[in-house]
Design a protein around this motif. Structure first.
Motif, PDB file in Angstrom:
ATOM      1  N   ALA A  80       0.802  -1.236   0.000  1.00 21.05           N
ATOM      2  CA  ALA A  80       0.000   0.000   0.000  1.00 21.05           C
ATOM      3  C   ALA A  80       0.828   1.277   0.000  1.00 21.05           C
ATOM      4  O   ALA A  80       0.520   2.231   0.716  1.00 21.05           O
ATOM      5  N   ILE A  81       1.837   1.325  -0.832  1.00 18.75           N
ATOM      6  CA  ILE A  81       2.684   2.512  -0.913  1.00 18.75           C
ATOM      7  C   ILE A  81       1.922   3.672  -1.560  1.00 18.75           C
ATOM      8  O   ILE A  81       1.880   4.790  -1.028  1.00 18.75           O
ATOM      9  N   ILE A  82       1.325   3.430  -2.697  1.00 19.48           N
ATOM     10  CA  ILE A  82       0.537   4.466  -3.371  1.00 19.48           C
ATOM     11  C   ILE A  82      -0.698   4.796  -2.558  1.00 19.48           C
ATOM     12  O   ILE A  82      -1.089   5.971  -2.428  1.00 19.48           O
ATOM     13  N   GLU A  83      -1.298   3.794  -1.969  1.00 20.17           N
ATOM     14  CA  GLU A  83      -2.507   4.002  -1.164  1.00 20.17           C
ATOM     15  C   GLU A  83      -2.231   4.900   0.041  1.00 20.17           C
ATOM     16  O   GLU A  83      -3.088   5.705   0.430  1.00 20.17           O
ATOM     17  N   ASN A  84      -1.054   4.782   0.606  1.00 21.15           N
ATOM     18  CA  ASN A  84      -0.685   5.648   1.724  1.00 21.15           C
ATOM     19  C   ASN A  84      -0.644   7.108   1.299  1.00 21.15           C
ATOM     20  O   ASN A  84      -1.099   8.000   2.032  1.00 21.15           O
ATOM     21  N   GLU A  85      -0.117   7.360   0.093  1.00 19.08           N
ATOM     22  CA  GLU A  85      -0.080   8.732  -0.413  1.00 19.08           C
ATOM     23  C   GLU A  85      -1.495   9.256  -0.671  1.00 19.08           C
ATOM     24  O   GLU A  85      -1.785  10.438  -0.435  1.00 19.08           O
ATOM     25  N   LEU A  86      -2.371   8.398  -1.149  1.00 15.67           N
ATOM     26  CA  LEU A  86      -3.765   8.808  -1.369  1.00 15.67           C
ATOM     27  C   LEU A  86      -4.455   9.121  -0.044  1.00 15.67           C
ATOM     28  O   LEU A  86      -5.261  10.056   0.043  1.00 15.67           O
ATOM     29  N   SER A  87      -4.136   8.360   0.988  1.00 16.83           N
ATOM     30  CA  SER A  87      -4.751   8.623   2.294  1.00 16.83           C
ATOM     31  C   SER A  87      -4.335   9.975   2.845  1.00 16.83           C
ATOM     32  O   SER A  87      -5.110  10.655   3.531  1.00 16.83           O
ATOM     33  N   LYS A  88      -3.111  10.403   2.522  1.00 19.89           N
ATOM     34  CA  LYS A  88      -2.638  11.714   2.962  1.00 19.89           C
ATOM     35  C   LYS A  88      -3.421  12.841   2.301  1.00 19.89           C
ATOM     36  O   LYS A  88      -3.447  13.970   2.805  1.00 19.89           O
ATOM     37  N   LYS A  89      -4.049  12.533   1.177  1.00 24.59           N
ATOM     38  CA  LYS A  89      -4.830  13.533   0.455  1.00 24.59           C
ATOM     39  C   LYS A  89      -6.296  13.524   0.873  1.00 24.59           C
ATOM     40  O   LYS A  89      -7.133  14.209   0.270  1.00 24.59           O
ATOM     41  N   GLY A  90      -6.633  12.731   1.888  1.00 29.85           N
ATOM     42  CA  GLY A  90      -7.973  12.773   2.451  1.00 29.85           C
ATOM     43  C   GLY A  90      -8.889  11.632   2.057  1.00 29.85           C
ATOM     44  O   GLY A  90     -10.033  11.565   2.539  1.00 29.85           O
ATOM     45  N   PHE A  91      -8.430  10.719   1.223  1.00 29.43           N
ATOM     46  CA  PHE A  91      -9.250   9.573   0.853  1.00 29.43           C
ATOM     47  C   PHE A  91      -9.223   8.523   1.967  1.00 29.43           C
ATOM     48  O   PHE A  91      -8.196   8.303   2.597  1.00 29.43           O
ATOM     49  N   ARG A  92     -10.365   7.863   2.182  1.00 30.08           N
ATOM     50  CA  ARG A  92     -10.426   6.735   3.118  1.00 30.08           C
ATOM     51  C   ARG A  92     -10.160   5.465   2.308  1.00 30.08           C
ATOM     52  O   ARG A  92     -10.998   5.044   1.513  1.00 30.08           O
ATOM     53  N   ILE A  93      -9.010   4.855   2.551  1.00 31.55           N
ATOM     54  CA  ILE A  93      -8.545   3.757   1.719  1.00 31.55           C
ATOM     55  C   ILE A  93      -8.703   2.420   2.430  1.00 31.55           C
ATOM     56  O   ILE A  93      -8.302   2.268   3.587  1.00 31.55           O
ATOM     57  N   THR A  94      -9.275   1.467   1.719  1.00 33.75           N
ATOM     58  CA  THR A  94      -9.247   0.066   2.132  1.00 33.75           C
ATOM     59  C   THR A  94      -8.393  -0.687   1.124  1.00 33.75           C
ATOM     60  O   THR A  94      -8.674  -0.672  -0.073  1.00 33.75           O
ATOM     61  N   GLY A  95      -7.349  -1.318   1.600  1.00 34.08           N
ATOM     62  CA  GLY A  95      -6.476  -2.088   0.721  1.00 34.08           C
ATOM     63  C   GLY A  95      -6.734  -3.569   0.892  1.00 34.08           C
ATOM     64  O   GLY A  95      -6.743  -4.081   2.019  1.00 34.08           O
ATOM     65  N   MET A  96      -6.954  -4.271  -0.210  1.00 38.54           N
ATOM     66  CA  MET A  96      -7.200  -5.705  -0.165  1.00 38.54           C
ATOM     67  C   MET A  96      -6.134  -6.445  -0.960  1.00 38.54           C
ATOM     68  O   MET A  96      -5.758  -6.014  -2.052  1.00 38.54           O
ATOM     69  N   ASP A  97      -5.644  -7.542  -0.416  1.00 40.84           N
ATOM     70  CA  ASP A  97      -4.626  -8.337  -1.088  1.00 40.84           C
ATOM     71  C   ASP A  97      -4.718  -9.773  -0.582  1.00 40.84           C
ATOM     72  O   ASP A  97      -5.189 -10.014   0.542  1.00 40.84           O
ATOM     73  N   VAL A  98      -4.271 -10.724  -1.406  1.00 42.54           N
ATOM     74  CA  VAL A  98      -4.265 -12.122  -0.974  1.00 42.54           C
ATOM     75  C   VAL A  98      -3.086 -12.402  -0.040  1.00 42.54           C
ATOM     76  O   VAL A  98      -3.086 -13.410   0.668  1.00 42.54           O
ATOM     77  N   SER A  99      -2.089 -11.516  -0.048  1.00 40.88           N
ATOM     78  CA  SER A  99      -0.878 -11.735   0.732  1.00 40.88           C
ATOM     79  C   SER A  99      -0.941 -11.027   2.080  1.00 40.88           C
ATOM     80  O   SER A  99      -0.907  -9.795   2.153  1.00 40.88           O
ATOM     81  N   ARG A 100      -1.020 -11.812   3.143  1.00 37.66           N
ATOM     82  CA  ARG A 100      -0.982 -11.219   4.484  1.00 37.66           C
ATOM     83  C   ARG A 100       0.379 -10.586   4.752  1.00 37.66           C
ATOM     84  O   ARG A 100       0.482  -9.565   5.435  1.00 37.66           O
ATOM     85  N   GLU A 101       1.432 -11.193   4.189  1.00 33.67           N
ATOM     86  CA  GLU A 101       2.792 -10.665   4.357  1.00 33.67           C
ATOM     87  C   GLU A 101       2.876  -9.243   3.808  1.00 33.67           C
ATOM     88  O   GLU A 101       3.458  -8.352   4.434  1.00 33.67           O
ATOM     89  N   ALA A 102       2.293  -9.022   2.631  1.00 38.12           N
ATOM     90  CA  ALA A 102       2.316  -7.684   2.025  1.00 38.12           C
ATOM     91  C   ALA A 102       1.520  -6.699   2.865  1.00 38.12           C
ATOM     92  O   ALA A 102       1.958  -5.569   3.103  1.00 38.12           O
TER      93      ALA A 102
END
Length: 217
Positions: A55-77
């Motif tokens: 969630a590198i890009i998603e973190n930047e989007l969250s800084k801009k005020g978006f509420r982000i839910t990140g989904m992935d099959v990898s728990r490690e990621a």
């Protein structure tokens, strides 16, 4: 994208990926992608990112005020993602998420690596609210960027499952009104604006949900 040697553990892969992401080259790409997504997500608040990784890009989007839910099959990621991101371990073809719960969904170079992209698109259609938006960033197989990495036997790009961009776009068009464009020129380590099919690393599809009357769900 970074390269991975066979036999590497998930934690080693994630460590190498995160080190690669800190390079000037990838930071320049991420800035372009964040700028693009920000401009096309105006008016949306609750955003689902499918196949978000750490969630590198998603973190930047969250800084801009978006509420982000990140989904992935990898728990490690997901364990490597920032605390600002709500994370869900799940399969894109069968999302563990409620119907009509997001204003927009994004795939950042992830849809082409999913086994059944048609099911994944149908699931996004289900979890979006009326008039919700989907933004799909696809790797452009015709670009020099893609072809260089595809020749590397250890590149993550070698794991791609779907290279027919028009087939993917036609699948999205079943539930969404779409427009598309080539984006993000890459030549060597130089990142620049380009819509040239041979230079643009990405093919971007932006779709607006038509509503439940046109849905397959």
């Amino acid at each position: 994208m970074p390269t991975y040697k066979s036999g590497m553990s998930d934690s080693d892969i994630m460590d190498r990926y995160q080190r690669s992401c800190r390079t000037n080259f990838w930071q320049a790409i991420f800035r372009k992608e964040v700028d693009y997504l920000t401009s096309h997500l105006k008016g949306a608040k609750d955003i689902l990112s499918v196949g978000c990784g750490p969630a590198i890009i998603e973190n930047e989007l969250s800084k801009k005020g978006f509420r982000i839910t990140g989904m992935d099959v990898s728990r490690e990621a997901l364990n490597a993602s920032p605390d600002s991101i709500r994370t869900v371990v799940g399969n894109a073809e069968e999302m563990p998420l409620p119907t009509s719960s997001f204003d927009a969904a994004i795939y950042v170079a992830s849809l082409q690596f999913i086994g059944d992209y048609q099911k994944a698109i149908a699931e996004v259609n289900r979890v979006l609210r009326p008039n919700g938006k989907v933004i799909v960033l696809l790797l452009n197989p015709q670009s020099a960027f893609f072809q260089q990495r595809f020749r590397d036997p250890d590149s993550y790009v070698r794991q791609i499952r779907h290279k027919d961009l028009k087939a993917i776009e036609e699948a999205i068009e079943k539930d969404f009104t779409v427009r598309s464009e080539y984006y993000l020129g890459v030549q060597g380590d130089i990142v620049f604006d380009s819509s040239d099919v041979d230079k643009a690393a990405l093919y971007v599809i932006v779709g607006t949900r038509r509503g439940t009357e046109g849905s397959r769900i």
